[in-house]
Design an enzyme around this catalytic site. Structure first.
Site, PDB file in Angstrom:
ATOM      1  CE  LYS A  34       2.064  -2.127  -1.859  1.00  0.00           C
ATOM      2  NZ  LYS A  34       1.997  -3.318  -2.749  1.00  0.00           N
ATOM      3  CE1 TYR A 255     -17.912  25.089  -5.615  1.00  0.00           C
ATOM      4  CE2 TYR A 255     -16.919  23.310  -4.332  1.00  0.00           C
ATOM      5  CZ  TYR A 255     -16.866  24.595  -4.859  1.00  0.00           C
ATOM      6  OH  TYR A 255     -15.765  25.379  -4.611  1.00  0.00           O
TER       7      TYR A 255
HETATM    8  C1  LIG Z   1       1.520  -4.426  -1.940  1.00  0.00           C
HETATM    9  C2  LIG Z   1       2.108  -5.786  -1.996  1.00  0.00           C
HETATM   10  C3  LIG Z   1       1.976  -6.665  -0.908  1.00  0.00           C
HETATM   11  C4  LIG Z   1       1.126  -6.345   0.304  1.00  0.00           C
HETATM   12  O1  LIG Z   1      -0.233  -6.532  -0.018  1.00  0.00           O
HETATM   13  P1  LIG Z   1      -1.394  -6.347   1.085  1.00  0.00           P
HETATM   14  O2  LIG Z   1      -2.625  -6.772   0.386  1.00  0.00           O
HETATM   15  O3  LIG Z   1      -1.397  -4.910   1.429  1.00  0.00           O
HETATM   16  O4  LIG Z   1      -1.007  -7.209   2.226  1.00  0.00           O
HETATM   17  C5  LIG Z   1       2.644  -7.861  -0.970  1.00  0.00           C
HETATM   18  N1  LIG Z   1       3.363  -8.213  -2.053  1.00  0.00           N
HETATM   19  C6  LIG Z   1       3.486  -7.408  -3.127  1.00  0.00           C
HETATM   20  C7  LIG Z   1       4.279  -7.853  -4.295  1.00  0.00           C
HETATM   21  C8  LIG Z   1       2.848  -6.182  -3.141  1.00  0.00           C
HETATM   22  O5  LIG Z   1       2.954  -5.393  -4.213  1.00  0.00           O
END
Ligand SMILES: *Cc1c(COP(=O)(O)O)cnc(C)c1O
Length: 370
Positions: A34, A255
């Site tokens: 994702k 800045y």
């Molecule tokens: C993002 C996510 C993961 C992966 O989590 P990590 O900590 O990056 O391994 C797994 N399950 C769900 C439901 C998630 O939203």
């Protein structure tokens, strides 16, 4: 071209999936890609991982559809489920699996007439209180989906861990107990572990695991777990010094002139800033690697540039290579200095940063070398 880019080793991602597989030998892994594969380029990462995984996970339908449009035909799991009944039909017909996380989504799935049955996962809330069905409603949801004939029988029951990166927290054991109670009579495959579950909590390994962050070469726990896993670094956020000047003691930089030199100082400027996803909250002193040496960031991070103190690196000058994070400077360390987590820095890289993927043959499709 501006020298700032994210160099991504796709072969290291494949290696890290292998590490997850060795840590949990009885589990199938659904790599989580994702948020543009945590900033690493979802299409390239999907191509590299697909031959090694039964499915790939996204947060939302839009991400899954974008991969389909890019020609990825592998099974895809949408972790937050559908946003409409229409999403259910679209998912079923295009090989997208849906994690159903609330009663409304279950109703959509059960009520939709489908030519191809949907591959449905069900999520139960075991204590994180973010998403998931209430445990006592799980049997009803399973029954509703079975009766409607819309879903394949092999539903996977899943939950998400709130605190698996805190290796001394009780929350994980409590969630595991709640999950075991909720799923006891169902005889269905289960999915619990994220990266931290895989790395630190063997009891959470189930038929299916969902590794994300670890694929990208870093451990989620800052206070690190029992044994460091043999993960390979994946991304280098690289740049070069584009300007150097010497300022006198007492003069300010950037800045608000918020950093002032205590001695005569050589200041280097690097073309990366919060417009690229480099964290604006990184304070003076945050490490930046120039010519293989960690030097301190000085002054406020601006949209397109940061400044560093090169006084102690005599051979550094215009054109010197810079690592903002990567194999030699952990993104976790930069994040900690900026008061955030590595996840945010990786996922927060903006579209201005080109991703150059390397180390994977993808039928001439890769933009990378090798
Ligand atoms: C993002 C996510 C993961 C992966 O989590 P990590 O900590 O990056 O391994 C797994 N399950 C769900 C439901 C998630 O939203």
């Amino acid at each position: 071209m501006r020298p700032t880019k994210a160099i991504v080793r796709l072969d290291a991602i494949v290696h890290n999936l292998g590490v997850a597989a060795r840590l949990a030998p009885g589990s199938k892994n659904v790599p989580v890609i994702k948020a543009n594969a945590y900033g690493h380029g979802a299409v390239e990462v999907a191509r590299a991982l697909a031959p090694h995984a039964p499915a790939l996970a996204l947060a939302c339908m839009d991400e899954a559809v974008a991969l389909r449009e890019a020609g990825i035909d592998h099974p895809l799991l949408v972790l937050q489920g559908p946003n409409s009944a229409g999403d259910v039909a679209e998912a079923a017909s295009s090989g997208i699996w849906l994690m159903l996380q609330d009663p409304r989504q279950v109703r959509w799935a059960a009520a939709t007439r489908l030519r191809t049955p949907l591959t449905a996962w069900l999520k139960v809330d075991t204590g994180m209180h973010r998403l998931g069905l209430a445990p006592d409603t799980l049997p009803q949801a399973v029954a509703a989906l079975r009766e409607s004939d819309c879903a394949r029988d092999e539903m996977v029951i899943s939950t998400h861990l709130s605190s698996a990166d805190e290796t001394d927290s009780r929350a994980t054991t409590d969630q595991l107990a709640a999950f075991n109670r909720a799923t006891a009579g169902l005889a269905l495959p289960r999915s619990i572990a994220n990266s931290a579950g895989i790395l630190y909590w063997p009891d959470t390994h189930a038929e299916w695991n969902r590794p994300g962050y670890l694929l990208y070469g870093n451990e989620p726990a800052i206070n690190e777990g029992p044994a460091a896993a043999p993960l390979k670094p994946v991304m280098t956020l690289a740049s070069e010094v584009i300007a150097v000047r010497t300022i006198e003691a007492g003069e300010g930089v950037g800045y608000g002139l918020r950093w002032r030199a205590e001695r005569r100082s050589r200041i280097g400027t690097i073309p990366v800033g919060y417009g690229d996803g480099y964290p604006r909250h990184a304070p003076s002193g945050t490490p930046v690697r120039v010519n293989g040496v960690n030097v301190p960031l000085v002054g406020i991070v601006s949209m397109d540039a940061i400044t560093v103190d090169l006084s102690d690196v005599e051979d550094a000058g215009i054109g010197s290579p810079v690592e903002l994070w990567g194999a030699n400077l952990s993104v976790n360390d930069v994040a900690q200095s900026a008061g955030t987590i590595g996840y945010e820095l990786l996922a927060g890289l903006t579209a201005r940063v080109p991703v150059e993927s390397q180390g994977h043959e993808s039928r001439g499709q890769s933009r990378g070398s090798e």
